[in-house]
Write an enzyme that holds these catalytic residues in place. Sequence first.
Site, short mmCIF file in Angstrom:
data_model
loop_
_atom_site.label_atom_id
_atom_site.label_comp_id
_atom_site.label_asym_id
_atom_site.label_seq_id
_atom_site.Cartn_x
_atom_site.Cartn_y
_atom_site.Cartn_z
N LYS A 1 0.93 -11.72 -3.93
CA LYS A 1 2.30 -10.52 -4.35
C LYS A 1 2.43 -11.00 -2.59
O LYS A 1 2.03 -11.00 -2.28
CB LYS A 1 1.73 -9.55 -5.06
CG LYS A 1 2.79 -8.29 -5.07
CD LYS A 1 2.31 -7.08 -5.53
CE LYS A 1 3.74 -6.17 -4.96
NZ LYS A 1 2.88 -4.43 -5.41
N SER B 1 2.13 -0.55 -10.94
CA SER B 1 2.35 -1.28 -10.75
C SER B 1 1.93 -2.03 -10.75
O SER B 1 1.97 -3.31 -10.56
CB SER B 1 3.47 -1.00 -8.90
OG SER B 1 3.81 -0.46 -8.25
N SER C 1 5.81 -2.76 -9.81
CA SER C 1 7.06 -3.55 -8.52
C SER C 1 6.27 -4.93 -8.86
O SER C 1 7.08 -5.38 -8.16
CB SER C 1 6.50 -2.30 -7.20
OG SER C 1 4.90 -3.14 -7.02
#
Length: 496
Positions: free
Chosen positions: A79, A178, A154
Site C-alpha cells: 500500500k 480499511s 481505503s
Amino acid sequence: MSLIHKTAAELGALIAAGEVSSVEVAEAHLDRMAEAEPKINAFLHVDRETTLAQARVVDDRLRSGERLGPLAGVPVAHKDIFATRDMPTTAASKILEGWRPPYDATVTGRLREAGLVILGKTNLDEFAMGSSTENSAYGVTRNPWDLTRVPGGSSGGSSAAVAAYEAPLSTGTDTGGSIRQPASVTGIVGMKPTYGGSSRYGLIAFASSLDTPGPFARNVLDAALLQEAFSGHDPLDSTSIDAPVPSVVEAARTADVAGMRIGVVKEFAGEGYQPGVLARFHEVVQLLESLGAKVVEVSCPSFATALPAYYLIAPSECSSNLARFDAMRYGLRVGDDGTRSAEEVMALTRAAGFGPEVKRRIMLGTYALSSGYYDAYYGQAQKVRTVISREFEAAFHQVDALVSPTTPTTAFPIGERADDPIAMYLADLCTIPSNLAGNAAISVPCGLADEDGLPVGLQIMAPVLGDDRCYRVGAAVEKALESRWGGGLLSKAPAL
C-alpha cells in the site's frame, strides 16, 4: 495451475525447494499486471526492473544457504502509505506527488528481511480517508468482480490486486475498516491485527490511535504467514506492544472451532443490511454450530454509537497529523514566486494538494478540537470509545470470539455514494468498533449475495492479542466452505 493461481504458501515452498525461482514468480505476476492494470488501476507505481532485481537478490540469498522465512521470494503488493526508500510514497495525494522517502517503514523493512519481493505500490483513498478508493488523486481502482463497482477502501488497490491475481499477497492499513471492508467486497481475506501488534513507524499517519497495518491474501493461512512476517515489537513505535506475537500461523492450520463459544453481535444483523448479506451471514452462523461451536447472541448497545464517535476522533487526529504538510520542507509547493508570505504559500499549497474528502475531515477535526467545542465533541467521543472497549471486554468474558457481517452491503457502484458522505461512512458500520477498542478482527469470504452475485464477508472479532482466535475461526469457516466453492470463492469471479 499457473504460478499466479498458486497460494503464497505454495509459492514459498516451490521457491525454497528450487523448483521455481523468485524471478520466474515475479515475472509471472508482472505479466499478469500488464494484462489487468488497464482495467483495474490497482497500482500507483510499478518498476519491472527494480522488482526483478529484488527477486534476483532473494534467489542469490537462498542459493548461498541463507535461511529465510516461508514467504521468501513471494511477491507482495505494498500500500502506498508505507515509506519505501526505493519507490515513491504518495499516500495517493498530489501534495506528496513523486516523494521518495530516505528510509523504509518498519513493515517495509521486515518484508525485505523475510525475502518478500515488493511488486509495487498500490492505490488508496487519499491519506487512507475513504471506503471506496474513489478519493485517490490518481484515479479510481475498480473491483475485479465487476468493473463498474468499487473495490472498497481505503486499501482498495491492495484488495483489487490480490483479487485480480496480480499479487498473491498485499499490505493494507485499517483505521476504521480499511482492510476488512475491501477484503469483504472483493472476496478475499483481510486482517486487522491488534493495535500495536504491527509497527506504525514509517506509515504516513491518518489517525495515530487507530491506524493498524495488516495483511490481505486469498486464503487464511497466507494472511497469517504475512502477518507473522512483519509483526512484532518495534522500539521505533511508541505504541508498539512489547509482547510475543500470537501464534497466528499455527491457529490458521488448526482450523477447528469445536468447543469454542461464538457470539453473534445483535446490533449488527438487522434493518439496513442487504438481504443477501444477511442470508450468507446466517448460513455461516449455522455452519459454525455444525462444526461444534456454541453460538450465543451478545448485545453491545454502544456499538451503535461507534460511527459518530469515530468521525470525531479520526478527523481530530487527522487535523493534527496533516498539519505537517505545509509546503515548507517537502512535497508540493504552490505560489512560491518570491512575492508571497509563507502563510500564503502554505494556504495555496494545501488548497491545491489536498482533495475534497481530506479537506472535509481536516475541517471537521479542527472544529472538534477548537476552543469551546473540545469537551462537547472530542471529549465525549473518547468517553464513548471507553464504553465500547468495556462492552468488548464484557462480551469476551462470555465468548471466545464475536461474529457479524463485515459490511452491510456488497460492493456499490462507482459514483453512487460520492456525493453522500454519510452513506459512504456507513460502509464501515460493523468494522469501526474494533478500531476504537484496538482488538483483533478479520474478514473472510462467506459466499455471494443472491441479488448481485457479489462477495459477502464474515467478520470475526477477538480480544486484544487474540489474533490467533480470528485465524482459527476463519480457517475453520474457509475449510468448511471450500468444497462448496470448488477451488475457492474467486473461482466464481467473472474473468477479466
